[in-house]
Design a protein around this motif. Structure first.
Motif: not given
Length: 268
Positions: A21-22, A48-58
């Motif tokens: 993640g970045v 659109q479902g191509y990207v998501r954010q991580t729960r840890e740091r977003g």
């Protein structure tokens, strides 16, 4: 960069290089775009479902949707099913990794492989990446089928890989790259020794469909330098050439090759 499409593709390509993640700020800064614009595009890609954010740091990460699209496309093309038996036979006989790459206009993308090494050292590369033209045997042998001016232009466009980034023997000048390309043209295959990665050697040849002139793909054998010496690769050259001819015949039924095939002028 200014265009919406250009920015969107740049975000996807950058995210593809970092599975952890970045952060938004880092993406915007690296791609030289306003953070507000980056946030807007990432939000749309998330919807659109191509990207998501991580729960840890977003941080932003790619989903598998793009991968699914690519795999589904390859499956429907039939190219993997048609050519896999040939790759398996060559991998079993050589005891090394065999890979199939598809020529897509100005680059080569790896789409299929067969691992022949059952124990000891193994080379297990990523799939779906583009071959570095300046320092891979596959790049050299494909470039050898093109007019030299075209080959030089493609290498310039992609950039010359340095020894710090790739292998200790990676060519560091256009002169050195083209010397290897001319050698590949002369013998019908290309051999590289630790040019792409430390301790890795490879031999490649092109795939030319029956009745065609331009190459539509490449076939390679690669493995640890301590096992796959230059002498050993030259021993396997006839088998590699025969397998490439088999792949060309087997894959003639796939629309993928016809789609990517474009008549090419003969190399001078």
């Amino acid at each position: 960069m200014s265009g919406v499409m250009e920015r969107t593709l740049a975000l996807l390509e950058r995210l593809a290089t970092d599975v952890a993640g970045v952060p938004l700020a880092q993406l915007a800064d690296e791609l030289e775009m306003p953070r507000s614009a980056a946030h807007r595009l990432l939000s749309e890609l998330t919807e659109q479902g191509y990207v998501r954010q991580t729960r840890e740091r977003g941080d932003y990460v790619l989903t598998t949707k793009l991968v699914s699209l690519g795999l589904n496309y390859l499956k429907r093309s039939g190219v993997v099913d048609l050519t896999q038996p040939v790759l398996d036979r060559l991998a079993e006989a050589s005891g090394e990794l065999v890979r199939l790459g598809i020529v897509d206009v100005d680059h080569i993308t790896w789409v299929s492989l067969s691992q022949g090494a059952r124990k000891g050292l193994r080379y297990d590369p990523d799939q779906g990446i583009d071959a570095k033209l300046s320092c891979t045997s596959s790049g050299h042998v494909w470039l050898s089928t093109l007019p030299e001016d075209d080959a030089v232009e493609l290498v310039k466009r992609q950039g010359i890989g340095t020894p710090d980034e790739y292998g200790p023997n990676a060519p560091t000048s256009m002169t050195a790259v083209m010397k290897a390309v001319r050698q590949a043209r002369k013998q019908g295959f290309a051999i590289t020794c630790e040019t792409y990665a430390h301790g890795l050697n490879a031999i490649s040849t092109v795939i030319v469909p029956p009745g065609k002139q331009g190459a539509v793909g490449v076939l390679s054998i690669s493995g640890p330098a301590v096992r796959l010496s230059e002498a050993k690769m030259r021993e396997w050259a006839p088998d590699l050439l025969d397998a490439a001819a088999d792949v060309a015949r087997s894959a003639a039924a796939s629309p993928l090759f016809d789609r990517y095939y474009a008549p090419q002028r003969s190399a001078q």
